[in-house]
Design an enzyme around this catalytic site. Structure first.
Site, PDB file in Angstrom:
ATOM      1  N   PRO A  39      12.888   1.986  -3.136  1.00  0.00           N
ATOM      2  CA  PRO A  39      12.958   1.540  -4.535  1.00  0.00           C
ATOM      3  C   PRO A  39      12.028   2.350  -5.420  1.00  0.00           C
ATOM      4  O   PRO A  39      10.933   2.733  -5.009  1.00  0.00           O
ATOM      5  CB  PRO A  39      12.508   0.079  -4.451  1.00  0.00           C
ATOM      6  CG  PRO A  39      11.556   0.067  -3.297  1.00  0.00           C
ATOM      7  CD  PRO A  39      12.125   1.041  -2.290  1.00  0.00           C
ATOM      8  N   GLY A  40      12.461   2.607  -6.626  1.00  0.00           N
ATOM      9  CA  GLY A  40      11.609   3.262  -7.611  1.00  0.00           C
ATOM     10  C   GLY A  40      11.591   2.457  -8.891  1.00  0.00           C
ATOM     11  O   GLY A  40      10.635   1.751  -9.198  1.00  0.00           O
ATOM     12  N   ARG A  41      12.687   2.537  -9.633  1.00  0.00           N
ATOM     13  CA  ARG A  41      12.828   1.819 -10.896  1.00  0.00           C
ATOM     14  C   ARG A  41      12.503   0.335 -10.752  1.00  0.00           C
ATOM     15  O   ARG A  41      11.850  -0.263 -11.613  1.00  0.00           O
ATOM     16  CB  ARG A  41      14.272   1.990 -11.383  1.00  0.00           C
ATOM     17  CG  ARG A  41      14.559   1.420 -12.753  1.00  0.00           C
ATOM     18  CD  ARG A  41      16.071   1.335 -13.001  1.00  0.00           C
ATOM     19  NE  ARG A  41      16.796   2.502 -12.583  1.00  0.00           N
ATOM     20  CZ  ARG A  41      17.193   3.482 -13.386  1.00  0.00           C
ATOM     21  NH1 ARG A  41      16.918   3.408 -14.673  1.00  0.00           N
ATOM     22  NH2 ARG A  41      17.864   4.510 -12.912  1.00  0.00           N
ATOM     23  N   CYS A  96      14.213  18.100 -33.546  1.00  0.00           N
ATOM     24  CA  CYS A  96      15.352  18.655 -34.282  1.00  0.00           C
ATOM     25  C   CYS A  96      16.614  18.663 -33.432  1.00  0.00           C
ATOM     26  O   CYS A  96      17.135  19.723 -33.047  1.00  0.00           O
ATOM     27  CB  CYS A  96      15.022  20.061 -34.777  1.00  0.00           C
ATOM     28  SG  CYS A  96      13.782  20.060 -36.078  1.00  0.00           S
ATOM     29  N   GLU A  97      17.099  17.477 -33.112  1.00  0.00           N
ATOM     30  CA  GLU A  97      18.346  17.268 -32.388  1.00  0.00           C
ATOM     31  C   GLU A  97      18.957  15.966 -32.893  1.00  0.00           C
ATOM     32  O   GLU A  97      18.252  14.963 -33.055  1.00  0.00           O
ATOM     33  CB  GLU A  97      18.108  17.129 -30.875  1.00  0.00           C
ATOM     34  CG  GLU A  97      17.553  18.348 -30.187  1.00  0.00           C
ATOM     35  CD  GLU A  97      18.613  19.369 -29.859  1.00  0.00           C
ATOM     36  OE1 GLU A  97      19.819  19.068 -30.034  1.00  0.00           O
ATOM     37  OE2 GLU A  97      18.237  20.490 -29.445  1.00  0.00           O
ATOM     38  N   TYR A 150      11.282   6.594 -15.311  1.00  0.00           N
ATOM     39  CA  TYR A 150      12.093   7.668 -15.892  1.00  0.00           C
ATOM     40  C   TYR A 150      11.806   7.851 -17.381  1.00  0.00           C
ATOM     41  O   TYR A 150      12.697   8.142 -18.167  1.00  0.00           O
ATOM     42  CB  TYR A 150      13.589   7.419 -15.644  1.00  0.00           C
ATOM     43  CG  TYR A 150      13.902   7.324 -14.178  1.00  0.00           C
ATOM     44  CD1 TYR A 150      13.840   8.449 -13.363  1.00  0.00           C
ATOM     45  CD2 TYR A 150      14.218   6.108 -13.591  1.00  0.00           C
ATOM     46  CE1 TYR A 150      14.089   8.366 -12.010  1.00  0.00           C
ATOM     47  CE2 TYR A 150      14.471   6.011 -12.232  1.00  0.00           C
ATOM     48  CZ  TYR A 150      14.403   7.147 -11.444  1.00  0.00           C
ATOM     49  OH  TYR A 150      14.649   7.066 -10.093  1.00  0.00           O
TER      50      TYR A 150
END
Length: 417
Positions: free
Chosen positions: A274-276, A342-343, A370
């Site tokens: 597990p991570g998240r 600037c996107e 993340y």
């Protein structure tokens, strides 16, 4: 996110006012709760009590040394996908004998470092990788512990960018090819076959998908052992999702109960990655409103955090809750929460009903996973500071980058004389 709650009209992280953290450390700012990380790990680990198991935290979710230190003290193992992540585990005091090394593109130097450290297992993802690892181990005079990451061709029913268990995925070894590769691996003198591994994706909220994958892997493990190749462990991967908006996450106890049924009388040690699920809800991203702009049909709240600080909305069209640190009375308006990059993809949230003023602080929820780990210096933006809160104490666990840090290793062209 019980670690982050309102008291007296303002948001707190454990026992610390979030506004005080913004004043002290600046914004954008990642704030993590030690209690939330420990609670999530204990809940997951305790669910498998009575079964031989090891919970290997997936570093890619959040690899800050303090976060790893907290988990190492809880007895966690670690799932890594690079030599850099191995170095972080060691620097954080993690036990290399509780480390599994996943990833499709392991380099020779990474294999050498992992062998020297004495990791628990390499999760091998291709015949070519097995050949290379055997050669590296032979040169080092060692036997490399190996499990094969098998692709069970199970649809995790998650975002296509984070689904890893389908036949079209770059990850793992085709289910039908695994037995022959196990037989080959067992003949290699520098390889020690120790287990079998699978991982079908991330942010999974469908228990049936995990059960289907586990069942297929256990059945394959039986066939491998019937071929005379004993396995010490079965690694069921990670991927359990969290609540960002209206998802219904899988409770660790429900997952454990399903795994117990699938295991039956088998006595392999079970590994999980597990991570998240351990860190997502343990973190927020604090940002300040720089400008409020009304343009055409939309209202824009331009904040000092951007897509380089939180890539998930731009990459996955992901939804994160946005909370005012000091909620205002009065009517709300519908705002686009956007950054200064600037996107047009530089947004953190669409169409949020908030009462806002210039200078307000906002907390982007579920940012413990993340977020910082995927951050960048796009537009030459220094990455944010990270703070870990434990009770009434706040520790800066990563200092904010300075602009001159960004080009300290660069050089101009020599002058022509």
């Amino acid at each position: 996110m019980s670690a982050f709650a309102y008291r007296g009209g303002e948001l707190f992280a454990e026992d610390v006012a979030v506004a005080s953290l913004a004043d002290r450390f600046g914004t954008p700012l990642y704030v993590y709760s030690r209690a939330a990380i420990e609670s999530a790990f204990r809940a997951f680990d305790a669910s498998f009590a009575g079964m031989p198991h090891l919970v290997c935290y997936a570093l890619k979710a959040n690899s800050n040394l303090a976060v790893l230190d907290v988990l190492a003290r809880q007895g966690a193992g670690f799932d890594i996908v690079s030599g850099g992540e191995l170095a972080r585990v060691l620097a954080a005091g993690g036990d290399p004998s509780r480390v599994v090394f996943s990833g499709v593109g392991k380099r020779v130097d990474e294999m050498e470092a992992a062998l020297a450290a004495g990791i628990l297992c390499f999760n091998v993802e291709s015949p070519a990788e097995l050949t290379r690892l055997a050669e590296v181990a032979a040169r080092a005079g060692r036997r490399a512990p190996v499990s094969l990451r098998v692709n069970p061709h199970v649809d995790a029913r998650t975002h296509p960018y984070i689904a890893t268990g389908l036949a079209t995925s770059k990850f793992g070894i085709a289910h039908d090819e695994a037995i022959d590769l196990y037989r080959h691996a067992a003949t290699l003198p520098s390889i020690a076959v120790t287990g079998i591994d699978c991982h079908i994706g991330s942010q999974i909220t469908d228990l049936a998908a995990l059960v289907e994958a586990a069942t297929r892997v256990f059945d394959l493990a039986d066939r491998v052992e019937a071929a005379g190749i004993p396995l010490a462990h079965v690694d069921l991967g990670g991927g359990i999702g969290v609540r960002y908006r209206d998802e219904v996450p899988i409770a660790p106890a429900d997952y454990a109960a399903a795994v117990r049924r699938a295991v039956g009388k088998r006595r392999h040690t079970l590994l999980f990655e597990p991570g998240r699920a351990l860190v997502a809800n343990a973190g927020i991203l604090v940002t300040r409103v720089e400008y409020l702009k009304r343009g055409g049909e939309r209202r824009f709240a331009i904040v000092d955090a951007a897509m380089n600080d939180l890539m998930r909305p731009a990459l996955y069209d992901a939804w994160h809750d946005v909370r005012p640190v000091h909620p205002r009375d009065g009517a709300t308006e519908t705002w686009e929460i956007v950054g200064p990059v600037c996107e047009s993809a530089d947004f953190l949230a669409h169409e949020r009903a908030l009462a806002l003023a210039d200078g307000d602080l906002l907390a982007i929820a579920t940012a413990g996973a993340y977020a910082m780990s995927m951050s960048s210096n796009y537009n030459s933006r220094p990455r944010a500071a990270e703070v870990l809160v434990e009770g009434s104490r706040a520790l800066e666990v990563r200092a904010r980058e300075r602009v001159d840090d960004l080009f300290a290793s660069e050089s101009r062209l020599p002058r022509v004389t």
